[in-house]
Scaffold this motif. Structure first.
Motif, PDB file in Angstrom:
ATOM      1  N   LEU A   1      -4.331   1.363   6.086  1.00  0.00           N
ATOM      2  CA  LEU A   1      -2.946   1.042   6.399  1.00  0.00           C
ATOM      3  C   LEU A   1      -2.203   0.595   5.145  1.00  0.00           C
ATOM      4  O   LEU A   1      -2.806   0.155   4.168  1.00  0.00           O
ATOM      5  N   THR A   2      -0.911   0.693   5.174  1.00  0.00           N
ATOM      6  CA  THR A   2      -0.110   0.193   4.064  1.00  0.00           C
ATOM      7  C   THR A   2      -0.088  -1.331   4.104  1.00  0.00           C
ATOM      8  O   THR A   2      -0.389  -1.956   5.132  1.00  0.00           O
ATOM      9  N   GLN A   3       0.265  -1.944   2.971  1.00  0.00           N
ATOM     10  CA  GLN A   3       0.360  -3.399   2.918  1.00  0.00           C
ATOM     11  C   GLN A   3       1.374  -3.919   3.931  1.00  0.00           C
ATOM     12  O   GLN A   3       1.181  -4.956   4.549  1.00  0.00           O
ATOM     13  N   ASP A   4       2.471  -3.187   4.090  1.00  0.00           N
ATOM     14  CA  ASP A   4       3.492  -3.600   5.062  1.00  0.00           C
ATOM     15  C   ASP A   4       2.927  -3.599   6.477  1.00  0.00           C
ATOM     16  O   ASP A   4       3.220  -4.493   7.277  1.00  0.00           O
ATOM     17  N   GLN A   5       2.119  -2.589   6.801  1.00  0.00           N
ATOM     18  CA  GLN A   5       1.530  -2.511   8.138  1.00  0.00           C
ATOM     19  C   GLN A   5       0.532  -3.637   8.366  1.00  0.00           C
ATOM     20  O   GLN A   5       0.485  -4.237   9.455  1.00  0.00           O
ATOM     21  N   VAL A   6      -0.256  -3.920   7.351  1.00  0.00           N
ATOM     22  CA  VAL A   6      -1.235  -5.002   7.453  1.00  0.00           C
ATOM     23  C   VAL A   6      -0.516  -6.336   7.682  1.00  0.00           C
ATOM     24  O   VAL A   6      -0.876  -7.118   8.565  1.00  0.00           O
TER      25      VAL A   6
ATOM     26  N   LYS B   1       7.487 -16.539   6.557  1.00  0.00           N
ATOM     27  CA  LYS B   1       7.425 -16.776   5.110  1.00  0.00           C
ATOM     28  C   LYS B   1       6.111 -16.299   4.478  1.00  0.00           C
ATOM     29  O   LYS B   1       5.954 -16.377   3.257  1.00  0.00           O
ATOM     30  N   MET B   2       5.184 -15.819   5.285  1.00  0.00           N
ATOM     31  CA  MET B   2       3.897 -15.370   4.740  1.00  0.00           C
ATOM     32  C   MET B   2       4.088 -14.196   3.782  1.00  0.00           C
ATOM     33  O   MET B   2       4.835 -13.266   4.050  1.00  0.00           O
ATOM     34  N   THR B   3       3.391 -14.257   2.661  1.00  0.00           N
ATOM     35  CA  THR B   3       3.432 -13.169   1.694  1.00  0.00           C
ATOM     36  C   THR B   3       2.348 -12.140   2.015  1.00  0.00           C
ATOM     37  O   THR B   3       1.479 -12.376   2.859  1.00  0.00           O
ATOM     38  N   MET B   4       2.391 -11.016   1.312  1.00  0.00           N
ATOM     39  CA  MET B   4       1.343 -10.003   1.460  1.00  0.00           C
ATOM     40  C   MET B   4      -0.028 -10.593   1.123  1.00  0.00           C
ATOM     41  O   MET B   4      -1.020 -10.331   1.804  1.00  0.00           O
ATOM     42  N   ASP B   5      -0.052 -11.395   0.054  1.00  0.00           N
ATOM     43  CA  ASP B   5      -1.322 -11.999  -0.363  1.00  0.00           C
ATOM     44  C   ASP B   5      -1.847 -12.960   0.702  1.00  0.00           C
ATOM     45  O   ASP B   5      -3.055 -13.020   0.957  1.00  0.00           O
ATOM     46  N   ASP B   6      -0.935 -13.726   1.312  1.00  0.00           N
ATOM     47  CA  ASP B   6      -1.336 -14.631   2.395  1.00  0.00           C
ATOM     48  C   ASP B   6      -1.955 -13.827   3.540  1.00  0.00           C
ATOM     49  O   ASP B   6      -3.018 -14.191   4.065  1.00  0.00           O
ATOM     50  N   ALA B   7      -1.273 -12.750   3.908  1.00  0.00           N
ATOM     51  CA  ALA B   7      -1.741 -11.925   5.025  1.00  0.00           C
ATOM     52  C   ALA B   7      -3.112 -11.345   4.744  1.00  0.00           C
ATOM     53  O   ALA B   7      -4.003 -11.367   5.603  1.00  0.00           O
ATOM     54  N   ARG B   8      -3.301 -10.815   3.544  1.00  0.00           N
ATOM     55  CA  ARG B   8      -4.586 -10.218   3.195  1.00  0.00           C
ATOM     56  C   ARG B   8      -5.696 -11.268   3.173  1.00  0.00           C
ATOM     57  O   ARG B   8      -6.796 -11.027   3.661  1.00  0.00           O
ATOM     58  N   ALA B   9      -5.395 -12.445   2.627  1.00  0.00           N
ATOM     59  CA  ALA B   9      -6.395 -13.519   2.571  1.00  0.00           C
ATOM     60  C   ALA B   9      -6.800 -13.965   3.971  1.00  0.00           C
ATOM     61  O   ALA B   9      -7.979 -14.223   4.244  1.00  0.00           O
ATOM     62  N   ILE B  10      -5.825 -14.048   4.863  1.00  0.00           N
ATOM     63  CA  ILE B  10      -6.128 -14.439   6.241  1.00  0.00           C
ATOM     64  C   ILE B  10      -6.945 -13.362   6.937  1.00  0.00           C
ATOM     65  O   ILE B  10      -7.925 -13.637   7.621  1.00  0.00           O
ATOM     66  N   LEU B  11      -6.543 -12.117   6.747  1.00  0.00           N
ATOM     67  CA  LEU B  11      -7.241 -11.009   7.394  1.00  0.00           C
ATOM     68  C   LEU B  11      -8.693 -10.937   6.944  1.00  0.00           C
ATOM     69  O   LEU B  11      -9.593 -10.663   7.742  1.00  0.00           O
ATOM     70  N   ASP B  12      -8.938 -11.186   5.662  1.00  0.00           N
ATOM     71  CA  ASP B  12     -10.289 -11.118   5.113  1.00  0.00           C
ATOM     72  C   ASP B  12     -11.058 -12.424   5.283  1.00  0.00           C
ATOM     73  O   ASP B  12     -12.234 -12.506   4.921  1.00  0.00           O
ATOM     74  N   GLY B  13     -10.406 -13.458   5.809  1.00  0.00           N
ATOM     75  CA  GLY B  13     -11.029 -14.771   5.922  1.00  0.00           C
ATOM     76  C   GLY B  13     -11.838 -14.942   7.199  1.00  0.00           C
ATOM     77  O   GLY B  13     -12.037 -13.995   7.962  1.00  0.00           O
TER      78      GLY B  13
ATOM     79  N   LEU C   1      -0.474  -1.596  16.922  1.00  0.00           N
ATOM     80  CA  LEU C   1      -0.609  -2.104  15.559  1.00  0.00           C
ATOM     81  C   LEU C   1      -1.751  -3.104  15.459  1.00  0.00           C
ATOM     82  O   LEU C   1      -2.527  -3.096  14.493  1.00  0.00           O
ATOM     83  N   LEU C   2      -1.883  -3.958  16.450  1.00  0.00           N
ATOM     84  CA  LEU C   2      -3.000  -4.907  16.445  1.00  0.00           C
ATOM     85  C   LEU C   2      -4.332  -4.171  16.499  1.00  0.00           C
ATOM     86  O   LEU C   2      -5.296  -4.552  15.835  1.00  0.00           O
ATOM     87  N   LYS C   3      -4.386  -3.105  17.272  1.00  0.00           N
ATOM     88  CA  LYS C   3      -5.619  -2.326  17.374  1.00  0.00           C
ATOM     89  C   LYS C   3      -5.962  -1.678  16.035  1.00  0.00           C
ATOM     90  O   LYS C   3      -7.128  -1.586  15.651  1.00  0.00           O
ATOM     91  N   GLN C   4      -4.939  -1.232  15.307  1.00  0.00           N
ATOM     92  CA  GLN C   4      -5.167  -0.620  14.008  1.00  0.00           C
ATOM     93  C   GLN C   4      -5.650  -1.637  12.984  1.00  0.00           C
ATOM     94  O   GLN C   4      -6.608  -1.406  12.259  1.00  0.00           O
ATOM     95  N   VAL C   5      -4.952  -2.766  12.931  1.00  0.00           N
ATOM     96  CA  VAL C   5      -5.260  -3.773  11.903  1.00  0.00           C
ATOM     97  C   VAL C   5      -6.581  -4.476  12.162  1.00  0.00           C
ATOM     98  O   VAL C   5      -7.359  -4.732  11.248  1.00  0.00           O
TER      99      VAL C   5
END
Length: 212
Positions: free
Chosen positions: A10-15, A98-110, A203-207
């Protein structure tokens, strides 16, 4: 992780959008659960107990057959928390926005409670400040202060051995209300990560999908 693998295509925006959507769903469910009558009181996992400094007093009251005074005080504190929790929705909404892309990725991988940890670290003080005034109003409305005075008075001589001035009931209820909210939020977060049925949108199913 399964989430990382699914999100890699997925794109960063989608994530980012998917994670924010998941958090909005989790926050709404957690607040809805705790904000109803009995949300705290009838759930042993988040029920607000007597402050530790009053537990010896409780033992004495129950020994005298006055346990109903302690029960009433506990009930009023929990009802105050139930009334205050819905006031956190706006704070969570702002934090998610206010979450950034980096915040989102860190949470997703956490870990399973990564988002809950993020909220506690980044919005904990705001959340407490937002609901403390509501708790103060709710404790008055539900009779917390009155119940507390009755509890101490009912304990007779036992109450003379306790420094009641050091107990900030409103702050205690606020802190315990937030503890309970984070417990339920972490559970909702884990559910979305691990249970396909909990992913309510495409989208939740994809992510969060992991090939189930």
């Amino acid at each position: 992780t399964g989430s990382s693998a699914a999100a890699s295509a997925l794109t960063q925006d989608q994530v980012s959008a998917g994670l924010k959507e998941a958090l909005e769903v989790g926050v709404d469910k957690a607040i809805g659960y705790l904000g109803k009558d009995g949300g705290f009181l009838n759930d042993a996992e988040v029920k607000i107990p007597l402050p530790s400094m009053l537990q010896q007093l409780e033992t004495g009251l129950r020994a005298m057959g006055k346990g109903d005074l302690a029960d009433e005080f506990v009930a009023t504190m929990n009802h105050a928390a139930e009334q205050a929790v819905p006031e956190t929705a706006g704070i969570f909404g702002d934090a998610i926005g206010k979450m950034t892309m980096d915040d989102a990725r860190a949470i997703l991988d956490g870990p399973d409670d990564a988002a809950s940890q993020y909220f506690r670290e980044n919005s904990g003080e705001q959340l407490a400040a937002a609901i403390l005034p509501v708790v103060e109003q709710a404790t008055e409305k539900t009779g917390v202060t009155s119940a507390y005075k009755q509890l101490v008075a009912g304990s007779g001589v036992l109450g003379n051995f306790m420094d009641s001035s050091s107990l900030d009931i409103d702050r205690y209820v606020t802190d315990k209300a937030l503890d309970g909210l984070f417990v339920k939020l972490a559970q909702e977060e884990k559910l979305i990560r691990q249970n396909p049925v909990a992913r309510s949108t495409d989208l939740l199913k994809q992510v969060f999908g992991s090939g189930q």
